[in-house]
Structures are given as structure tokens and as C-alpha cells.
Write a protein that holds these residues in place. Structure first.
Motif, short mmCIF file in Angstrom:
data_model
loop_
_atom_site.label_atom_id
_atom_site.label_comp_id
_atom_site.label_asym_id
_atom_site.label_seq_id
_atom_site.Cartn_x
_atom_site.Cartn_y
_atom_site.Cartn_z
N ASN A 97 7.00 3.30 6.93
CA ASN A 97 7.59 2.20 6.16
C ASN A 97 8.02 2.66 4.78
O ASN A 97 7.43 3.57 4.19
N SER A 129 -1.22 3.42 -6.02
CA SER A 129 0.07 4.02 -5.64
C SER A 129 1.20 3.32 -6.37
O SER A 129 2.37 3.53 -6.05
N ASN A 181 -3.73 -1.39 -6.62
CA ASN A 181 -3.06 -0.36 -5.82
C ASN A 181 -2.62 0.78 -6.74
O ASN A 181 -1.65 0.63 -7.47
N SER A 226 -1.01 4.64 3.05
CA SER A 226 -0.23 5.46 3.98
C SER A 226 -0.04 6.88 3.41
O SER A 226 -0.09 7.08 2.19
N MET A 274 8.87 -0.24 2.41
CA MET A 274 9.13 -1.66 2.19
C MET A 274 9.69 -1.91 0.79
O MET A 274 10.51 -2.81 0.58
N PRO A 302 3.99 2.36 -9.09
CA PRO A 302 4.92 3.21 -9.84
C PRO A 302 4.33 3.57 -11.20
O PRO A 302 3.63 2.78 -11.81
N LEU A 332 7.77 -2.81 -1.85
CA LEU A 332 6.97 -3.85 -2.53
C LEU A 332 7.58 -5.26 -2.46
O LEU A 332 7.60 -5.98 -3.47
N LYS A 338 -0.57 -9.10 0.14
CA LYS A 338 0.36 -8.00 -0.16
C LYS A 338 0.27 -7.70 -1.66
O LYS A 338 0.05 -8.62 -2.47
#
Ligand code: YRO
Length: 309
Positions: free
Chosen positions: A68, A127, A125, A192, A70, A129, A72, A44
Motif C-alpha cells: 500500500n 512513521s 505513529n 509495514s 495510501m 513525515p 494517510l 486510522k
């Protein structure tokens, strides 16, 4: 039939791995992935500090996939670094996904993780923030370049980036032009599709609690968008940057399609949540049956070879 492939300089017994997110947060989940038939596995997305994530329900299955938000949830990057040492016994590559809350946080984590031998590679990742009032990093091309300019020189592991979907041809070109400047080893397409809204018409209600019901969708909804992104980046990136396909893979046919578009490795997201690690065996078996019918012995016999009309 041979499903072997390579990624980030590692030889893999087969082309299947988990997407970062599903069933890869806890020690138990990571060990189950280690024991599974996946050719490699990933954590993750990690942040510097452990995070609980958003309130539940925060992941819901739908007839066509999942939604989702989630937020993080993860055990913090030092936990995944320690896990890497334990998970080495499974004798297959283990990647850590990194998604800091700021560039400084990504720098700190990647510098530390670079020093740990048992970590095979890092997937950043994008994506993650970004600055308040700006879109996520990967939708902010200037910021993407700033991030890669800073992180690439201090990452001594094979590095890949996880991208969200793009929908405009100019965006594919702009992002590929940026990525081609760096010694990236792979690009994973796609995360996603963000900020979708699934609702329950009987209850006249949203289905997940965070963000008034808005969340990232995965599964059947997103396969055509995923294939488009795999195909575009396979075509536009330098040949030494591999493409990892993610989005809507729940059968051997779906995996075949991603590879035909150019994927070297494919990730299971929603289907892994729904079916657990046995999905790796089933889908690998289905892909082998398709290859047998078509007379293909290796993934390279059809990888990237999608025909136009
Ligand atoms: O909510 C998440 O943890 C999440 N879900 C996804 O489908 N993709 C992601 O990349 C993440 C983590 C990153 C973020 C959406 C919370 C910024």
C-alpha cells in the motif's frame, strides 16, 4: 481458555485489535470494529486536516500479503475525537492513532485529544513525515528523542508508539535506550516494511499507482521481521512498557508466535482488509484451540517464553 490481557492500564476481554490503517477510517468501519469481537480498537492515523490520500490503486492484495501507499487518507483528528464519544457505547477501549505532518501538528492534536474522556489511549505513529531530506521520524533517532521529549509531558493519556521494522541489532539497542527514558505504556511492532516494490510480470508494470509502485508491504512477507522486532523490544524495554505485535498474523498460530515472543496484544492488518472483522472470531478460536492442545489456560502461561537453543 482465557484470552484476556491488559494494555495501557485497561483490562481487555481478549488480545486482538485492528492495526491502525485497515477498516478504521470511516464511521461505518469504526462501528463495525466496535461491534466485532476485537478486545479493543484503534482509528486510522489522524492528521490535523482531513486528507484524501493518494490516487488509486493504492492498496493491492498479493499471494503473500499486500502492498500500500495510501498517503494517510483520514477524516482529521476532530472527527475521531467525536467518534470516540459515539463509540463509547461498545464498552471497550478505543485508541486514536496520530500521525501529524510535523511535530507542531502532533503537539496540537495530542494536547486536544488528551482532554477527551472517551479516548482510551493514543498511539503515535513514528512513521510520520519528518523534516524534508530526512528519513521518517523513527529512522532518525535524534528526531525521535526530540519528539518524545516534547510530547510526553503534554500527553495525559496512556501513550504508545508505533514503530517501523528495524534490521540492525545496534538500531534495536539505540531505539530501546531512547524509549526507556519515557513513561510510554506500549510499543507497537511493526508498521509495514517500507518502500517495497511488487510488480506484475505479465503486464511488466507496477501494481499500485503512487510513488512509481513503491509501498509498504504487509502479510506473510513480514511475519519473521515482525517477530524479530517484538522479541527484541520485549527483551530490551523496561517491563512496564508492553509490546503490541503486528505483522503477518492471519491464523491462531501466528498470534501464538507473536505472544510467545512477548506481545501482550496482537493486531490484524492485511488479513483484516482481506477477510473483514470476522477474522477476529476465527483467529481467536484458532488460538484457543492451540492453547487447549498445549494445556495453556492463560496468555501469561506462554507470553514471552520463547526458548533459545
Ligand atoms: O500510506 C499510509 O497511509 C500508511 N501506510 C502504512 O502501511 N503505514 C503507515 O504508517 C501509513 C501512514 C504514514 C505514511 C506512510 C503515509 C507516512
Amino acid at each position: 481458555m482465557n484470552l484476556s490481557t491488559e494494555l495501557g492500564g485497561y483490562k481487555l476481554s481478549n488480545c486482538f485489535m485492528n492495526a491502525s490503517g485497515p477498516l478504521c477510517t470511516t464511521e461505518k468501519e469504526l462501528n463495525d470494529l466496535g461491534k466485532s469481537s476485537a478486545g479493543l480498537f484503534i482509528s486510522k492515523s489522524a492528521t490535523e486536516q482531513e486528507r484524501e490520500g493518494n490516487p488509486s490503486p493504492r492498496y493491492v492484495d498479493t499471494p503473500w500479503g499486500s502492498i500500500n501507499s495510501m498517503g494517510l487518507p483520514n477524516k482529521g483528528y476532530l472527527f475521531y475525537a467525536e467518534q470516540a464519544r459515539q463509540l463509547a457505547k461498545y464498552k471497550k477501549p478505543f485508541f486514536i492513532s496520530v500521525s501529524g505532518m510535523s511535530l507542531e501538528e502532533n503537539v496540537k492534536m495530542i494536547q486536544h485529544l488528551s482532554q477527551i474522556d472517551e479516548i482510551s489511549a493514543i498511539e503515535l505513529n513514528l512513521s510520520c513525515p519528518n523534516l524534508p531530506g530526512k528519513p521518517q521520524t523513527a529512522y532518525d533517532f535524534t528526531q525521535t528523542e526530540i519528539v518524545l521529549e516534547k510530547i510526553m509531558p503534554l500527553c495525559s493519556k496512556p501513550l504508545g508508539v508505533k514503530l517501523p521494522p528495524y534490521f540492525d541489532i545496534i538500531h534495536f539497542h539505540q531505539m530501546a535506550e531512547i524509549l526507556n527514558q519515557y513513561p510510554l505504556r506500549f510499543v507497537t511492532c511493526i508498521n509495514s516494511i517500507g518502500n517495497a516494490l511488487v510488480i506484475d510480470s505479465d503486464k511488466e508494470e507496477v501494481v499500485i499507482k503512487p510513488k512509481d509502485g513503491f509501498g509498504g508491504i504487509g502479510g506473510d512477507y513480514i511475519k519473521p521481521t515482525a517477530l524479530a522486532n517484538v522479541r527484541q523490544f520485549y527483551t530490551l524495554l523496561k517491563k512496564d512498557i508492553d509490546v503490541v505485535g503486528c505483522g503477518g498474523i492471519r491464523s491462531g498460530v501466528d498470534a501464538f508466535e507473536h505472544i510467545l515472543c512477548g506481545a501482550s496484544v496482537v493486531q490484524l492488518g492485511t488479513i483484516l482488509m482481506q477477510e473483514g472483522v470476522s477474522a477476529f472470531d476465527r483467529i481467536a478460536q484458532e488460538l484457543q484451540e492451540i492453547m487447549q492442545k498445549k494445556g495453556y489456560q492463560n496468555l501469561l502461561d506462554f507470553k514471552g517464553k520463547l526458548k533459545s537453543l
